[in-house]
Enzyme design. Structure first.
Site, PDB file in Angstrom:
ATOM      1  N   ASP A 135       0.712  -1.215   0.007  1.00 39.41           N
ATOM      2  CA  ASP A 135       0.103   0.083   0.007  1.00 39.41           C
ATOM      3  C   ASP A 135       0.899   1.412  -0.152  1.00 39.41           C
ATOM      4  OD1 ASP A 135      -2.426   1.457  -0.134  1.00 39.41           O
ATOM      5  OD2 ASP A 135      -2.231   1.805   2.040  1.00 39.41           O
ATOM      6  N   CYS A 192     -23.987  -5.154 -14.662  1.00 41.50           N
ATOM      7  CA  CYS A 192     -24.316  -4.719 -13.285  1.00 41.50           C
ATOM      8  C   CYS A 192     -23.744  -3.299 -13.249  1.00 41.50           C
ATOM      9  CB  CYS A 192     -23.732  -5.888 -12.363  1.00 41.50           C
ATOM     10  SG  CYS A 192     -23.918  -5.163 -10.580  1.00 41.50           S
ATOM     11  N   CYS A 195     -22.529  -0.704  -8.092  1.00 42.97           N
ATOM     12  CA  CYS A 195     -21.519  -0.066  -7.219  1.00 42.97           C
ATOM     13  C   CYS A 195     -21.654   1.403  -7.577  1.00 42.97           C
ATOM     14  CB  CYS A 195     -20.131  -0.652  -7.283  1.00 42.97           C
ATOM     15  SG  CYS A 195     -19.455  -0.553  -9.299  1.00 42.97           S
ATOM     16  N   CYS A 199     -22.982   5.028  -5.141  1.00 40.33           N
ATOM     17  CA  CYS A 199     -22.234   5.846  -4.520  1.00 40.33           C
ATOM     18  C   CYS A 199     -23.072   7.193  -4.167  1.00 40.33           C
ATOM     19  CB  CYS A 199     -21.292   6.259  -5.658  1.00 40.33           C
ATOM     20  SG  CYS A 199     -20.184   7.488  -5.024  1.00 40.33           S
ATOM     21  N   CYS A 215     -15.086  11.179  -3.950  1.00 42.82           N
ATOM     22  CA  CYS A 215     -14.974   9.906  -3.277  1.00 42.82           C
ATOM     23  C   CYS A 215     -15.077  10.094  -1.629  1.00 42.82           C
ATOM     24  CB  CYS A 215     -14.061   9.004  -3.539  1.00 42.82           C
ATOM     25  SG  CYS A 215     -13.903   7.364  -2.716  1.00 42.82           S
ATOM     26  N   CYS A 242     -15.706   4.593   3.468  1.00 38.72           N
ATOM     27  CA  CYS A 242     -16.877   4.504   2.858  1.00 38.72           C
ATOM     28  C   CYS A 242     -16.861   2.861   2.244  1.00 38.72           C
ATOM     29  CB  CYS A 242     -17.518   5.310   1.994  1.00 38.72           C
ATOM     30  SG  CYS A 242     -18.988   5.135   1.202  1.00 38.72           S
ATOM     31  N   CYS A 245     -19.981   1.179  -2.086  1.00 38.77           N
ATOM     32  CA  CYS A 245     -19.460   0.682  -3.362  1.00 38.77           C
ATOM     33  C   CYS A 245     -19.166  -0.733  -3.355  1.00 38.77           C
ATOM     34  CB  CYS A 245     -18.649   1.318  -4.449  1.00 38.77           C
ATOM     35  SG  CYS A 245     -17.149   1.474  -3.823  1.00 38.77           S
ATOM     36  N   CYS A 249     -21.943  -5.029  -4.102  1.00 40.59           N
ATOM     37  CA  CYS A 249     -21.456  -5.844  -5.051  1.00 40.59           C
ATOM     38  C   CYS A 249     -22.080  -7.382  -4.805  1.00 40.59           C
ATOM     39  CB  CYS A 249     -19.790  -5.830  -4.932  1.00 40.59           C
ATOM     40  SG  CYS A 249     -19.151  -7.194  -6.406  1.00 40.59           S
TER      41      CYS A 249
END
Length: 348
Positions: A135, A192, A195, A199, A215, A242, A245, A249
């Site tokens: 990350d 689909c 997501c 939002c 976001c 958050c 989204c 799924c």
């Protein structure tokens, strides 16, 4: 060693260590990554995340960061939640924290496991060189994970796995070894758009494209200073990140929480924290509550700012007192959010 034997042993060892998914990609397996990244940056969709620009040349491809890399080992560790992440959406006096941040800091946990696996690999293949990333380095984990077969980048741009849904922390080991790659994962999002439609701040201008500036995860974690007014109501009671989204799924029905690493089990005090308690935090109190959590990096002021936005959306007169107490806070963004919240709350 027989062809494929090292790769099989590597995946077995990764599972023993606690990784739910492991795949291998060639270092040059995601050729479109650089083009997409450059376009995203040129459009300014990274907001104030200046480090994305400054190290773009490293991020574009693995060899840009380490020229000697030949293979990328992509790994995923599950943090699938046991409860519905959207369950507290209407609990106005409660702050919602993203699932990934309710337990221990994933950076620390995954880096230890990556180093353990890397040591094993060097022992199994003497002369190999390795580097581990989780990350914080300029590594495009999601495209590489897709190339390694762990899943595909959904329309929300996050990785989606058939087995683990959207709940995978990703890490990578770069190595000088020429390992046999796995097949890339095909996208199965189809028509689909759950997501995108979920939002609250319309952060997806198009499928597979994210505008970070809209976001909620960016706004509550990365964004410094006052949050733009146009997004405040949409933030609701989210105070750190958050999950919307991800949570909607359909592939998450296959993500069993039993596979989640116990290191990420939620701490009781972070699953449903009372806004009134968080609004009363000073610096020392913030550090005590969020010790060992990824939340600690945003600091007290940003967290209190977020809680004030949530308080303003709560409709609860009971929060007027804690909010008023912050009108003279030393931080500009906190004072701004306190005034905004008071203007929205009932007089009581």
């Amino acid at each position: 060693m027989q062809p494929g034997k090292l790769e099989a042993q590597l995946k077995t060892k990764a599972a023993e260590i606690g990784f739910a998914a492991c795949g291998i990609a060639r270092a040059d397996a995601a050729p479109k990554t650089a083009e997409r990244l450059r376009q995203w940056l040129a459009e300014g969709r990274h907001g104030s995340m200046i480090w994305m620009e400054e190290r773009a040349h490293h991020r574009e491809r693995p060899a840009g960061l380490w020229p000697e890399v030949r293979s990328v080992i992509s790994l995923g560790m599950s943090y699938a939640p046991a409860t519905d992440p959207l369950a507290l959406a209407n609990a106005g006096e409660i702050g919602r924290i993203s699932v990934y941040a309710q337990g221990g800091d994933y950076h620390d946990v995954i880096k230890r496991r990556l180093k353990e696996l890397a040591r094993w690999l060097v022992g199994a293949a003497p002369g190999a060189d390795v580097k581990v990333f989780v990350d914080t380095a300029p590594v495009m984990e999601k495209p590489l994970a897709e190339a390694a077969g762990l899943g595909w980048q959904g329309k929300h741009t996050n990785l989606v796995s058939r087995e683990h849904g959207s709940w995978l922390f990703l890490g990578a080991i770069y190595t000088t070894l020429e390992l046999a790659p796995d097949a890339a994962a095909p996208s199965t999002c189809g028509s689909c758009d759950a997501c995108q439609t979920a939002c609250p701040t319309n952060a997806f201008p198009a499928p597979y494209r994210l505008d970070a500036r809209r976001c909620i995860s960016y706004l509550t974690i990365e964004h410094k200073g006052p949050i733009p007014h146009e997004f405040r109501e949409g933030i609701g009671n989210r105070i750190y990140g958050c999950d919307d989204c991800l949570a909607v799924c359909p592939w998450n029905k296959f993500a069993a929480s039993a596979r989640a690493n116990l290191a990420f089990a939620p701490r009781a005090e972070l699953t449903a924290p009372a806004l009134a308690d968080l609004l009363a935090l000073d610096d020392a109190g913030f550090r005590e509550v969020f010790a060992g959590s990824p939340i600690k990096r945003i600091g007290r002021d940003r967290m209190v700012r977020n809680c004030l936005i949530a308080a303003g959306n709560s409709g609860s007169a009971a929060l007027l007192g804690p909010v008023r107490a912050l009108l003279d806070d030393p931080d500009d963004a906190v004072r701004d959010a306190a005034a905004w919240a008071i203007a929205r709350l009932p007089a009581g």
